[in-house]
Design a protein around this motif. Sequence first.
Motif, PDB file in Angstrom:
ATOM      1  N   ILE A 185     -11.409 -17.330 -14.503  1.00 21.48           N
ATOM      2  CA  ILE A 185     -10.838 -16.357 -15.434  1.00 21.48           C
ATOM      3  C   ILE A 185     -11.801 -15.197 -15.664  1.00 21.48           C
ATOM      4  CG2 ILE A 185      -9.831 -16.024 -17.714  1.00 21.48           C
ATOM      5  CD1 ILE A 185      -8.272 -17.934 -15.838  1.00 21.48           C
ATOM      6  N   PHE A 186     -13.053 -15.516 -15.996  1.00 19.99           N
ATOM      7  CA  PHE A 186     -14.039 -14.462 -16.255  1.00 19.99           C
ATOM      8  C   PHE A 186     -14.298 -13.632 -14.993  1.00 19.99           C
ATOM      9  CE2 PHE A 186     -15.113 -17.530 -19.649  1.00 19.99           C
ATOM     10  CZ  PHE A 186     -15.014 -16.677 -20.741  1.00 19.99           C
ATOM     11  N   ALA A 187     -14.369 -14.301 -13.840  1.00 23.53           N
ATOM     12  CA  ALA A 187     -14.616 -13.591 -12.585  1.00 23.53           C
ATOM     13  C   ALA A 187     -13.472 -12.643 -12.264  1.00 23.53           C
ATOM     14  CB  ALA A 187     -14.812 -14.596 -11.449  1.00 23.53           C
ATOM     15  N   LEU A 188     -12.243 -13.104 -12.459  1.00 26.75           N
ATOM     16  CA  LEU A 188     -11.086 -12.283 -12.118  1.00 26.75           C
ATOM     17  C   LEU A 188     -10.896 -11.131 -13.098  1.00 26.75           C
ATOM     18  CD1 LEU A 188      -8.727 -15.170 -11.018  1.00 26.75           C
ATOM     19  CD2 LEU A 188      -9.633 -13.357  -9.544  1.00 26.75           C
ATOM     20  N   LEU A 189     -11.326 -11.288 -14.327  1.00 24.46           N
ATOM     21  CA  LEU A 189     -11.308 -10.164 -15.261  1.00 24.46           C
ATOM     22  C   LEU A 189     -12.261  -9.070 -14.782  1.00 24.46           C
ATOM     23  CD1 LEU A 189     -11.212 -12.005 -18.717  1.00 24.46           C
ATOM     24  CD2 LEU A 189      -9.360 -10.697 -17.632  1.00 24.46           C
ATOM     25  N   LEU A 190     -13.416  -9.478 -14.250  1.00 17.43           N
ATOM     26  CA  LEU A 190     -14.347  -8.519 -13.646  1.00 17.43           C
ATOM     27  C   LEU A 190     -13.703  -7.841 -12.443  1.00 17.43           C
ATOM     28  CD1 LEU A 190     -17.158  -7.239 -13.414  1.00 17.43           C
ATOM     29  CD2 LEU A 190     -17.884  -9.272 -12.118  1.00 17.43           C
ATOM     30  N   ALA A 191     -12.962  -8.611 -11.660  1.00 19.11           N
ATOM     31  CA  ALA A 191     -12.270  -8.040 -10.498  1.00 19.11           C
ATOM     32  C   ALA A 191     -11.246  -6.998 -10.922  1.00 19.11           C
ATOM     33  CB  ALA A 191     -11.592  -9.149  -9.696  1.00 19.11           C
ATOM     34  N   LEU A 192     -10.538  -7.260 -12.014  1.00 17.83           N
ATOM     35  CA  LEU A 192      -9.560  -6.288 -12.511  1.00 17.83           C
ATOM     36  C   LEU A 192     -10.227  -4.969 -12.895  1.00 17.83           C
ATOM     37  CD1 LEU A 192      -7.110  -8.370 -14.747  1.00 17.83           C
ATOM     38  CD2 LEU A 192      -6.537  -7.086 -12.678  1.00 17.83           C
ATOM     39  N   ILE A 193     -11.377  -5.068 -13.539  1.00 13.98           N
ATOM     40  CA  ILE A 193     -12.113  -3.857 -13.920  1.00 13.98           C
ATOM     41  C   ILE A 193     -12.514  -3.070 -12.673  1.00 13.98           C
ATOM     42  CG2 ILE A 193     -14.232  -2.990 -14.992  1.00 13.98           C
ATOM     43  CD1 ILE A 193     -14.086  -5.392 -16.912  1.00 13.98           C
ATOM     44  N   ALA A 194     -13.019  -3.785 -11.652  1.00 16.91           N
ATOM     45  CA  ALA A 194     -13.418  -3.121 -10.406  1.00 16.91           C
ATOM     46  C   ALA A 194     -12.221  -2.418  -9.766  1.00 16.91           C
ATOM     47  CB  ALA A 194     -14.026  -4.136  -9.438  1.00 16.91           C
ATOM     48  N   CYS A 195     -11.067  -3.068  -9.772  1.00 21.25           N
ATOM     49  CA  CYS A 195      -9.860  -2.458  -9.185  1.00 21.25           C
ATOM     50  C   CYS A 195      -9.454  -1.189  -9.928  1.00 21.25           C
ATOM     51  CB  CYS A 195      -8.701  -3.456  -9.206  1.00 21.25           C
ATOM     52  SG  CYS A 195      -8.904  -4.858  -8.106  1.00 21.25           S
ATOM     53  N   ILE A 210       0.838  -1.201   0.000  1.00 21.61           N
ATOM     54  CA  ILE A 210       0.000   0.000   0.000  1.00 21.61           C
ATOM     55  C   ILE A 210       0.871   1.248   0.000  1.00 21.61           C
ATOM     56  CG2 ILE A 210      -1.715   1.325   1.294  1.00 21.61           C
ATOM     57  CD1 ILE A 210      -2.733  -1.356   2.416  1.00 21.61           C
ATOM     58  N   ALA A 211       1.894   1.242   0.851  1.00 21.83           N
ATOM     59  CA  ALA A 211       2.769   2.414   0.968  1.00 21.83           C
ATOM     60  C   ALA A 211       3.537   2.685  -0.323  1.00 21.83           C
ATOM     61  CB  ALA A 211       3.746   2.219   2.125  1.00 21.83           C
ATOM     62  N   LYS A 212       3.936   1.631  -1.019  1.00 24.69           N
ATOM     63  CA  LYS A 212       4.766   1.809  -2.211  1.00 24.69           C
ATOM     64  C   LYS A 212       3.954   2.081  -3.468  1.00 24.69           C
ATOM     65  CE  LYS A 212       8.640  -0.251  -4.727  1.00 24.69           C
ATOM     66  NZ  LYS A 212       9.628  -1.343  -4.760  1.00 24.69           N
ATOM     67  N   TYR A 213       2.815   1.379  -3.614  1.00 28.58           N
ATOM     68  CA  TYR A 213       2.082   1.459  -4.872  1.00 28.58           C
ATOM     69  C   TYR A 213       0.719   2.141  -4.762  1.00 28.58           C
ATOM     70  CZ  TYR A 213       5.553  -2.027  -6.255  1.00 28.58           C
ATOM     71  OH  TYR A 213       6.720  -2.687  -6.510  1.00 28.58           O
ATOM     72  N   GLY A 214       0.193   2.283  -3.544  1.00 21.23           N
ATOM     73  CA  GLY A 214      -1.168   2.795  -3.403  1.00 21.23           C
ATOM     74  C   GLY A 214      -2.166   1.664  -3.526  1.00 21.23           C
ATOM     75  N   PHE A 215      -3.407   1.931  -3.134  1.00 23.44           N
ATOM     76  CA  PHE A 215      -4.421   0.872  -3.102  1.00 23.44           C
ATOM     77  C   PHE A 215      -4.717   0.302  -4.486  1.00 23.44           C
ATOM     78  CE2 PHE A 215      -5.515   3.150   0.862  1.00 23.44           C
ATOM     79  CZ  PHE A 215      -5.510   2.065   1.738  1.00 23.44           C
ATOM     80  N   ARG A 216      -4.957   1.179  -5.471  1.00 29.81           N
ATOM     81  CA  ARG A 216      -5.410   0.695  -6.770  1.00 29.81           C
ATOM     82  C   ARG A 216      -4.360  -0.182  -7.445  1.00 29.81           C
ATOM     83  NH1 ARG A 216      -5.305   4.995  -9.517  1.00 29.81           N
ATOM     84  NH2 ARG A 216      -7.205   5.884  -8.638  1.00 29.81           N
ATOM     85  N   LYS A 217      -3.141   0.304  -7.538  1.00 31.21           N
ATOM     86  CA  LYS A 217      -2.089  -0.468  -8.213  1.00 31.21           C
ATOM     87  C   LYS A 217      -1.784  -1.768  -7.469  1.00 31.21           C
ATOM     88  CE  LYS A 217       0.239   3.468 -10.394  1.00 31.21           C
ATOM     89  NZ  LYS A 217       1.483   4.263 -10.462  1.00 31.21           N
ATOM     90  N   ALA A 218      -1.801  -1.711  -6.130  1.00 31.09           N
ATOM     91  CA  ALA A 218      -1.531  -2.922  -5.350  1.00 31.09           C
ATOM     92  C   ALA A 218      -2.609  -3.973  -5.587  1.00 31.09           C
ATOM     93  CB  ALA A 218      -1.440  -2.580  -3.869  1.00 31.09           C
ATOM     94  N   LEU A 219      -3.861  -3.541  -5.668  1.00 29.72           N
ATOM     95  CA  LEU A 219      -4.959  -4.485  -5.887  1.00 29.72           C
ATOM     96  C   LEU A 219      -4.955  -5.016  -7.318  1.00 29.72           C
ATOM     97  CD1 LEU A 219      -7.837  -2.754  -3.886  1.00 29.72           C
ATOM     98  CD2 LEU A 219      -6.762  -4.949  -3.374  1.00 29.72           C
ATOM     99  N   VAL A 220      -4.687  -4.154  -8.286  1.00 30.19           N
ATOM    100  CA  VAL A 220      -4.617  -4.615  -9.686  1.00 30.19           C
ATOM    101  C   VAL A 220      -3.532  -5.675  -9.835  1.00 30.19           C
ATOM    102  CG1 VAL A 220      -3.996  -3.929 -12.034  1.00 30.19           C
ATOM    103  CG2 VAL A 220      -5.581  -2.528 -10.707  1.00 30.19           C
ATOM    104  N   GLY A 221      -2.351  -5.405  -9.292  1.00 32.51           N
ATOM    105  CA  GLY A 221      -1.264  -6.374  -9.374  1.00 32.51           C
ATOM    106  C   GLY A 221      -1.585  -7.680  -8.667  1.00 32.51           C
ATOM    107  N   SER A 222      -2.250  -7.591  -7.525  1.00 32.74           N
ATOM    108  CA  SER A 222      -2.594  -8.794  -6.758  1.00 32.74           C
ATOM    109  C   SER A 222      -3.594  -9.660  -7.507  1.00 32.74           C
ATOM    110  CB  SER A 222      -3.157  -8.392  -5.392  1.00 32.74           C
ATOM    111  OG  SER A 222      -2.210  -7.647  -4.644  1.00 32.74           O
ATOM    112  N   VAL A 223      -4.618  -9.029  -8.081  1.00 37.00           N
ATOM    113  CA  VAL A 223      -5.611  -9.793  -8.851  1.00 37.00           C
ATOM    114  C   VAL A 223      -4.960 -10.425 -10.075  1.00 37.00           C
ATOM    115  CG1 VAL A 223      -7.733  -9.620 -10.224  1.00 37.00           C
ATOM    116  CG2 VAL A 223      -7.565  -8.429  -8.028  1.00 37.00           C
ATOM    117  N   ALA A 224      -4.028  -9.718 -10.696  1.00 38.39           N
ATOM    118  CA  ALA A 224      -3.324 -10.265 -11.860  1.00 38.39           C
ATOM    119  C   ALA A 224      -2.553 -11.533 -11.492  1.00 38.39           C
ATOM    120  CB  ALA A 224      -2.382  -9.215 -12.446  1.00 38.39           C
ATOM    121  N   VAL A 225      -1.976 -11.566 -10.297  1.00 32.01           N
ATOM    122  CA  VAL A 225      -1.246 -12.757  -9.843  1.00 32.01           C
ATOM    123  C   VAL A 225      -2.217 -13.922  -9.632  1.00 32.01           C
ATOM    124  CG1 VAL A 225       0.168 -13.720  -7.984  1.00 32.01           C
ATOM    125  CG2 VAL A 225       0.617 -11.423  -8.811  1.00 32.01           C
ATOM    126  N   VAL A 226      -3.383 -13.643  -9.050  1.00 28.09           N
ATOM    127  CA  VAL A 226      -4.397 -14.698  -8.900  1.00 28.09           C
ATOM    128  C   VAL A 226      -4.813 -15.229 -10.261  1.00 28.09           C
ATOM    129  CG1 VAL A 226      -6.640 -15.312  -7.914  1.00 28.09           C
ATOM    130  CG2 VAL A 226      -5.264 -13.547  -6.816  1.00 28.09           C
TER     131      VAL A 226
END
Length: 458
Positions: A438-448, A327-343
């Motif tokens: 896959i489809f669910a996580l693509l939706l998650a990426l959009i939300a992030c 959170i401190a390094k990337y901020g909420f949005r970038k940290a969440l986008v990267g995390s969902v991408a790993v999932v």
Amino acid sequence: MRSGRLPFGPAATLAVLSSGAGVFTILQSILSPALPVIQAELGTTQLHVTWVVTAYLLSASICTPVLGRLGDTFGKKRVLVIAMSTLAFGVLVSGLSTSIGMMICGRVIQGVGGAIFPLSFGILRDQLEGRSLHRSVGVLGSVAAGGVAIGSLLSGLIVDTLGFRWLFWFPLIVLLISLLFMRVLSDSPVHPSPVSVAPILSFATWLTGLLLLTTNAQVWGIASPITIGVAVISVLAFIGWILAERYSRGALIDLKLMKSNIMWTTSVLSAVIGIPLFSLQTFVPQYLQAPRATGYGFDMTVLQSVLVMLPLSVALFAMGFVSHHLIAKYGFRKALVGSVAVVLLGCALLVTPVVEIWQVSVASLLAGVGMGAVLTIMPVLVVTGVSADQTGVAGGINANVRAVGGAIGTAVIAAIINAFEGPTPRAQDYQYGFTVFIFALLLALIACLLIRASGESR
């Protein structure tokens, strides 16, 4: 300004909150592997024993936002003590059960413990700020993420060595110790406001109907009278709930809160991330335990399959201790986008044909790292993104939609995997089912990507 200093320091407070929250989370998953043993011990049927899990889910889904709202109104510490005491009583009832009815009754009572997480997050928000708050919420979030996996891991070991009743005695001991140390918590601020009964009853009705349809529609039949009847009642109750929330003096959930960017984006993300969180631990072990004669299974024992997926459990728990750095390094949005991408990357490995065990372990590790980060970053975003008098209900909603999303996703994937009319599912049936991730996580990426956290640029 915060309401006051923590009398015994943040470490003691976090330890007490984590112990109670950890017990509740472990109870979500620890009984599932032991259902055949419970069925035999209590002399019941497979249909009835599944209600040991279903009743817990129903009760927790209803009680979590309701008690979160009451915590905002009457004080989070007070309601937390009530929730933990009720959870302990429910665990005692199930541990002493001599019939499946008594066991299910205990599980319904245990569902009250669902409020522990949002109340705990709210208490931390009341007492801490800045990176200390981020770090503490992250650790508590890691308990939520790792507890589900740890419960499945411990279940077989406890049942094989001590018997299924110790699945309740160990959690009860921890809960009683935690209750003895509740005095380390500071009193939470009270925000008096009316609480109406109509929104609570209508909310409970439509949510119960939705979850019953999710878990039982295939058994009842999609077009059966009971399925149609429950669906109609649920729709009418949902309409009634919207009207009650809009016009009653004491709304359960402020609809304006749900329209805020932080709440609706994190609600979508939470619901979607619940799908792989619960489904991976349900269907991947089935895949691994399938006989080699199926052409894809590895003929593993329950313990062997759990060990293959151990990276998932470890990563889910460990990420809570580093999420505040993300959170401190990337901020909420970038940290969440990267995390969902790993999932997404981890789940993609399961959609391709699995021919080696290491593929499952690597996929589990990636999914665990990503989900662990999401489940520890998201609570920080929620509790810091709403006002202090709404942290309880906001946290309750976030936890609630994750459980509902997980239940619906698991039911959909189960229907896909078992759609083939044969003695066992085929390898491609699992691949089709895992495509849901896959489809669910693509939706998650959009939300992030649509998250607008305070202080972050677009």
